[in-house]
Design a protein around this motif. Sequence first.
Motif, short mmCIF file in Angstrom:
data_model
loop_
_atom_site.label_atom_id
_atom_site.label_comp_id
_atom_site.label_asym_id
_atom_site.label_seq_id
_atom_site.Cartn_x
_atom_site.Cartn_y
_atom_site.Cartn_z
N LEU A 1 -2.77 -26.52 -50.33
CA LEU A 1 -2.28 -26.19 -51.79
C LEU A 1 -3.58 -25.45 -52.44
CD1 LEU A 1 0.37 -26.01 -53.32
CD2 LEU A 1 -0.20 -27.94 -54.45
N VAL A 2 -4.58 -26.26 -52.51
CA VAL A 2 -5.91 -25.82 -53.24
C VAL A 2 -6.48 -24.66 -52.71
CG1 VAL A 2 -8.21 -26.69 -53.75
CG2 VAL A 2 -6.47 -28.35 -53.75
N VAL A 3 -6.38 -24.30 -51.50
CA VAL A 3 -6.96 -23.19 -50.89
C VAL A 3 -5.95 -22.13 -51.43
CG1 VAL A 3 -7.28 -21.72 -48.76
CG2 VAL A 3 -7.87 -24.08 -48.82
N LEU A 4 -4.79 -22.18 -51.25
CA LEU A 4 -3.86 -20.98 -51.68
C LEU A 4 -3.87 -20.68 -53.15
CD1 LEU A 4 -1.48 -18.83 -50.67
CD2 LEU A 4 0.04 -20.49 -51.49
N VAL A 5 -3.61 -21.82 -53.94
CA VAL A 5 -3.61 -21.67 -55.34
C VAL A 5 -5.08 -21.25 -55.86
CG1 VAL A 5 -3.55 -22.99 -57.58
CG2 VAL A 5 -1.86 -23.30 -55.60
N SER A 6 -6.24 -21.72 -55.34
CA SER A 6 -7.42 -21.25 -56.10
C SER A 6 -7.87 -19.61 -55.31
CB SER A 6 -8.55 -21.91 -55.19
OG SER A 6 -8.65 -22.05 -54.14
N ALA A 7 -7.16 -19.20 -54.38
CA ALA A 7 -7.31 -17.95 -53.76
C ALA A 7 -6.44 -16.84 -54.86
CB ALA A 7 -6.74 -17.56 -52.52
N ALA A 8 -5.13 -17.44 -55.11
CA ALA A 8 -4.28 -16.66 -55.97
C ALA A 8 -4.83 -16.49 -57.53
CB ALA A 8 -2.86 -17.43 -56.12
N LEU A 9 -5.47 -17.69 -57.90
CA LEU A 9 -5.99 -17.86 -59.17
C LEU A 9 -7.15 -16.94 -59.34
CD1 LEU A 9 -5.48 -19.69 -61.73
CD2 LEU A 9 -7.56 -21.05 -60.93
N PHE A 10 -7.96 -16.54 -58.25
CA PHE A 10 -9.23 -16.02 -58.50
C PHE A 10 -8.87 -14.34 -58.34
CE2 PHE A 10 -11.96 -19.48 -57.64
CZ PHE A 10 -12.74 -19.15 -58.80
N ALA A 11 -7.71 -14.07 -57.47
CA ALA A 11 -7.16 -12.85 -57.41
C ALA A 11 -6.48 -12.32 -58.89
CB ALA A 11 -5.78 -12.81 -56.26
N ALA A 12 -5.83 -13.11 -59.48
CA ALA A 12 -5.27 -13.04 -60.95
C ALA A 12 -6.48 -13.01 -61.64
CB ALA A 12 -4.42 -14.36 -61.26
N LEU A 13 -7.40 -13.54 -61.65
CA LEU A 13 -8.55 -13.62 -62.68
C LEU A 13 -9.23 -12.07 -62.55
CD1 LEU A 13 -10.58 -16.71 -62.53
CD2 LEU A 13 -9.43 -15.65 -64.64
N PHE A 14 -9.46 -11.60 -61.22
CA PHE A 14 -10.07 -10.51 -60.89
C PHE A 14 -9.28 -9.25 -61.38
CE2 PHE A 14 -11.16 -7.72 -56.68
CZ PHE A 14 -12.05 -6.96 -57.52
#
Lengths: 120, 238
Positions: free
Chosen positions: A80-93
Motif C-alpha cells: 500500500l505504501v508503494v502505491l500510495v507514495s507513487a500516486a502521491l509523487f505523481a500528483a505532486l509532480f
Amino acid sequence: MNEHSPSSAAAPEHGTHVMPPSVLLGTAAALMALTVVTVATSRIDLGEWNVVLALAIACTKAALVALFFMHLKYENRFQLVVLVSAALFAALFVAFVVFDTTQYQPDIRAAETQAAPRGP
Amino acid sequence: MSGPATGHAAPGAVQAPEQRFLAHHFTSMDSQLATSKLGIWLFLGSEVLFFSGLFVAYGVYRANHYALFHYAHHFLDWRMGALNTVVLVGSSVSAAWSVRCAQLGKRRGLRISLLLTLLLAGVFLVVKYFEYSHKLHNGVAWGAACKPSAEILASLPPAVQALPVPKDLGTFFSIYYLMTGLHGIHVLIGMGLYVWLIGRAGRGDFVPGYYVPVDTVALYWHLVDMIWIFLFPLLYLI
C-alpha cells in the motif's frame, strides 16, 4: 467481508486471501455505476469544478480497483505504501508544474505581445 | 520466476506438485510469493511515475489552452470511450476471477477466465483501432500534421462548427495519441502475457500452492485498467 464463506474454507494456507465472488461482482457493479455518474456529471456545466469532480470519481474508482481487485486491503501494508507514495509523487509532480505554469504564463504572453511588433 | 527448480527435498522424497516451481534462491513457496508480490508492486509504482510525465504534459497544456482542449474533445466519441471503460472493467473482473480460480485450484475456471480477459483486451484494441482509423482518415493526426477534413468538421455539434478551427489543434491530439498509445502498448503487452498464461494453465502448471504468474500479471492488468479510468474522463469528457 465474508471471511467464512464455504469457498474460502478450501483456500490454501499460504496467507493469501481468496476474494469471494460477491465482492468481485460488487466492485465491478460499483465501477460501472461510477462510470455512468462520471458521464452524467460531465454533461452539467460546473465550470472549474467539472474536472475536480471527474478526478474525484476517477480516484474513487482507482481506489476500488486497488483495494478489491488488487486485494490491497488484505495485503502486506508495505505494498500500500508503494502505491500510495507513487500516486502521491505523481500528483505532486502534476500539481507543482501546473501551479508554476499558470503563475508565469500571463507574464510570458505579455512579454511576447510587447516584443512582437518590433520583430527580429 | 518460472524456471523449474532443482528442489530442496531429499532424493526419493515425495514433493508437493508446486515444489518444482520453487526457484533455488527461495527457501519456501511463501517467501517466493511474497518476494514476487513486492517486486510487481515496485514495478507498478514505477509505472505510475512513468505515466505521470504525460499527465504533466496534459495538465500544462490544458491549464494554458482550456478553450482548445474543450474544442478538441468534440472530435472524440464519448460512447466509444465509455464502451472501452466497460470492456476494461469486465476484463479486470475476469483477471481477478482468474486469481481466485488459481488459488482454489479450479483449472477449468482458470482457463476460461484467462481466455475471457484476453478476449476483452482484444475487444478494447479493436474499438481503439476504429477510433484511431476514423480520426487518421479524416486528417485528425498529431502536431502540425493535424488537418481535419471538411467531413469530420461537419459532424461536430452546430455550436462547435461555428467556431474557427484552432491552429494548434494538433497539440491536443499529440497528447491524446501519446497517452492512449502508451496505454495501448500496455494492453498489447498484457495480451501477450495472457497468451503465455493460457499456455501454462493448459499444461496444468498452476496449483493452489503456485500461482505467482497469474497473480502478478493480474496486478499489472488492473493497473492498466486504473490508468484508463483516468484517461477516459480527462480526454473524452472535458
